[in-house]
Design an enzyme around this catalytic site. Structure first.
Site, mmCIF file in Angstrom:
data_model
loop_
_atom_site.group_PDB
_atom_site.id
_atom_site.type_symbol
_atom_site.label_atom_id
_atom_site.label_comp_id
_atom_site.label_asym_id
_atom_site.label_seq_id
_atom_site.Cartn_x
_atom_site.Cartn_y
_atom_site.Cartn_z
ATOM 1 N N ARG A 73 2.283 5.678 8.842
ATOM 2 C CA ARG A 73 2.946 4.558 8.149
ATOM 3 C C ARG A 73 4.203 5.057 7.431
ATOM 4 O O ARG A 73 5.261 4.439 7.468
ATOM 5 C CB ARG A 73 2.004 3.923 7.124
ATOM 6 C CG ARG A 73 1.106 2.816 7.670
ATOM 7 C CD ARG A 73 0.461 2.047 6.540
ATOM 8 N NE ARG A 73 -0.148 2.920 5.559
ATOM 9 C CZ ARG A 73 -1.328 3.495 5.722
ATOM 10 N NH1 ARG A 73 -2.030 3.296 6.826
ATOM 11 N NH2 ARG A 73 -1.827 4.292 4.809
ATOM 12 N N HIS A 129 3.919 -3.838 -9.256
ATOM 13 C CA HIS A 129 3.653 -3.480 -7.857
ATOM 14 C C HIS A 129 3.206 -2.031 -7.717
ATOM 15 O O HIS A 129 3.222 -1.454 -6.630
ATOM 16 C CB HIS A 129 4.897 -3.734 -6.991
ATOM 17 C CG HIS A 129 5.277 -5.178 -6.932
ATOM 18 N ND1 HIS A 129 6.559 -5.591 -6.657
ATOM 19 C CD2 HIS A 129 4.566 -6.306 -7.148
ATOM 20 C CE1 HIS A 129 6.600 -6.919 -6.694
ATOM 21 N NE2 HIS A 129 5.413 -7.381 -6.985
ATOM 22 N N CYS A 158 -13.833 6.906 -6.233
ATOM 23 C CA CYS A 158 -13.524 6.986 -7.666
ATOM 24 C C CYS A 158 -14.577 7.823 -8.392
ATOM 25 O O CYS A 158 -15.763 7.490 -8.349
ATOM 26 C CB CYS A 158 -13.501 5.582 -8.256
ATOM 27 S SG CYS A 158 -13.209 5.596 -10.027
ATOM 28 N N ALA A 243 24.147 -3.526 -12.173
ATOM 29 C CA ALA A 243 23.359 -3.307 -13.398
ATOM 30 C C ALA A 243 23.868 -2.119 -14.205
ATOM 31 O O ALA A 243 23.935 -2.192 -15.435
ATOM 32 C CB ALA A 243 21.894 -3.104 -13.025
HETATM 33 N N1 APR Z 1 22.759 -4.170 -9.688
HETATM 34 C C1 APR Z 1 22.050 -5.311 -9.901
HETATM 35 N N2 APR Z 1 21.506 -6.056 -8.900
HETATM 36 C C2 APR Z 1 21.743 -5.641 -7.637
HETATM 37 C C3 APR Z 1 22.500 -4.481 -7.337
HETATM 38 C C4 APR Z 1 23.021 -3.725 -8.439
HETATM 39 N N3 APR Z 1 23.727 -2.616 -8.258
HETATM 40 N N4 APR Z 1 22.535 -4.336 -5.982
HETATM 41 C C5 APR Z 1 21.840 -5.385 -5.451
HETATM 42 N N5 APR Z 1 21.361 -6.176 -6.445
HETATM 43 C C6 APR Z 1 20.532 -7.387 -6.350
HETATM 44 C C7 APR Z 1 20.688 -8.214 -5.080
HETATM 45 O O1 APR Z 1 21.736 -9.148 -5.219
HETATM 46 C C8 APR Z 1 19.323 -8.924 -4.992
HETATM 47 O O2 APR Z 1 19.347 -10.156 -5.702
HETATM 48 O O3 APR Z 1 19.188 -6.960 -6.347
HETATM 49 C C9 APR Z 1 18.382 -7.943 -5.709
HETATM 50 C C10 APR Z 1 17.373 -7.210 -4.823
HETATM 51 O O4 APR Z 1 16.501 -8.165 -4.281
HETATM 52 P P1 APR Z 1 15.276 -7.713 -3.348
HETATM 53 O O5 APR Z 1 15.748 -6.750 -2.348
HETATM 54 O O6 APR Z 1 14.642 -8.979 -2.875
HETATM 55 O O7 APR Z 1 14.327 -6.907 -4.346
HETATM 56 P P2 APR Z 1 13.240 -7.441 -5.389
HETATM 57 O O8 APR Z 1 13.667 -8.711 -6.043
HETATM 58 O O9 APR Z 1 12.905 -6.316 -6.257
HETATM 59 O O10 APR Z 1 11.974 -7.734 -4.422
HETATM 60 C C11 APR Z 1 10.759 -8.041 -5.016
HETATM 61 O O11 APR Z 1 9.619 -7.811 -2.917
HETATM 62 O O12 APR Z 1 9.390 -6.768 -0.953
HETATM 63 C C12 APR Z 1 8.848 -6.892 -2.179
HETATM 64 O O13 APR Z 1 7.524 -5.283 -3.248
HETATM 65 C C13 APR Z 1 8.840 -5.573 -2.937
HETATM 66 O O14 APR Z 1 9.080 -5.286 -5.323
HETATM 67 C C14 APR Z 1 9.641 -5.883 -4.192
HETATM 68 C C15 APR Z 1 9.609 -7.390 -4.267
#
Ligand code: APR
Length: 259
Positions: A73, A129, A158, A243
């Protein structure tokens, strides 16, 4: 003052006036550490497709086989695994640590499994998560650092509740969020009157529900994201920037206001 500077000023004012600030963090915060995000044009799931929801069922059906196939995986998600292994905290992680040390941030709810908040020195963290460096008993939720656990016998059991099976702490698609983590997220969201939405697309539940609950109980929302999300319309302030840049500026603004 341009729009971003005005938004940073307003974000600092809302944080200063809040009693209990919580940051809800997603993959975007770690993007500047070289960890790929999941959605959006360059996202892992966009490129490789989302893992199917049956992953956890397969673990439950045959945990020994699941453990035996662990390496296979990992090779499928090679890009993510490599990025996670070499990632170090970035300016965004350190800015959240600084806000905590300044007493301006009370808790981080992170969807990230990368352990970068801890490496940056943040303390009050709930990993909804899970954490890639840990193992967890699926029955009693006891957790251990990966290296502290012998994997001679598969599936590992466990040592505390003696009947639970141990798996990686990261929450798989289809797996319920561990009760202790979920309870703490709900507790923090209930106490929260100002939530920072940092680098999350806000489409995965239950995490995406927390900002809605904060807003409906009279709290304020600050979005930190270069792109719009489904929750932008609910936000009081939007920092449309990466960010690292935006959070560092907020820390500076709050820091200078106290001098
Ligand atoms: N600073 C801030 N935000 C950013 C940056 C940056 N440098 N680069 C990208 N982003 C934003 C994107 O615009 C997007 O809205 O971060 C976000 C990432 O979104 P996802 O990829 O969907 O990630 P996340 O929201 O954490 O996903 C949630 O989904 O697949 C599952 O378990 C996985 O924890 C994850 C969950």
């Amino acid at each position: 003052m341009n729009d971003l500077e005005q938004a940073i000023e307003e974000a600092a004012r809302l944080i200063r006036n809040a009693r209990h600030v919580v940051a809800l963090v997603g993959a975007g915060l770690s993007a500047e550490s070289g960890v790929p995000t999941f959605r959006g044009p360059e996202g892992l799931w966009t490129k490789h497709g989302e893992p199917d929801l049956r992953d956890y069922d397969r673990f439950v059906e045959d945990p020994k086989r699941w453990w035996e196939q662990r390496r296979e995986r990992a090779s499928r998600l090679g890009e993510l695994v490599q990025a996670l292994e070499s990632a170090v905290p970035n300016a965004g992680h350190f800015a959240l640590r600084d806000l905590e040390e300044m007493g301006r941030l009370q808790h981080i709810i992170t969807q990230n499994i990368d352990n970068l908040h801890q490496l940056a020195g943040s303390q009050a963290i709930t990993e909804i998560h899970g954490n890639r460096t840990k193992l967890r008993c699926v029955l009693c939720n006891h957790r251990w650092p990966f290296e502290d656990f012998s994997l001679e016998e598969l599936p590992p059991r466990c040592p505390d509740c003696t009947s639970g099976i141990v798996k990686s702490d990261t929450v798989m698609f289809g797996e319920p969020i561990p009760r202790d983590a979920l309870d703490e997220c709900i507790n923090q969201s209930r106490r929260c009157d100002c939530m920072l939405l940092v680098g999350t697309s806000a489409v995965v539940y239950p995490a995406a529900q927390f900002p809605v609950d904060v807003k409906s109980s009279g709290g304020v929302l600050i979005e930190v994201n270069p792109n719009e999300t489904p929750l932008t319309r609910l936000c009081d302030v939007v920092l449309r920037a990466p960010a690292g840049e935006a959070l560092t500026a907020v820390v500076e603004r709050l820091g200078s206001a106290t001098q």
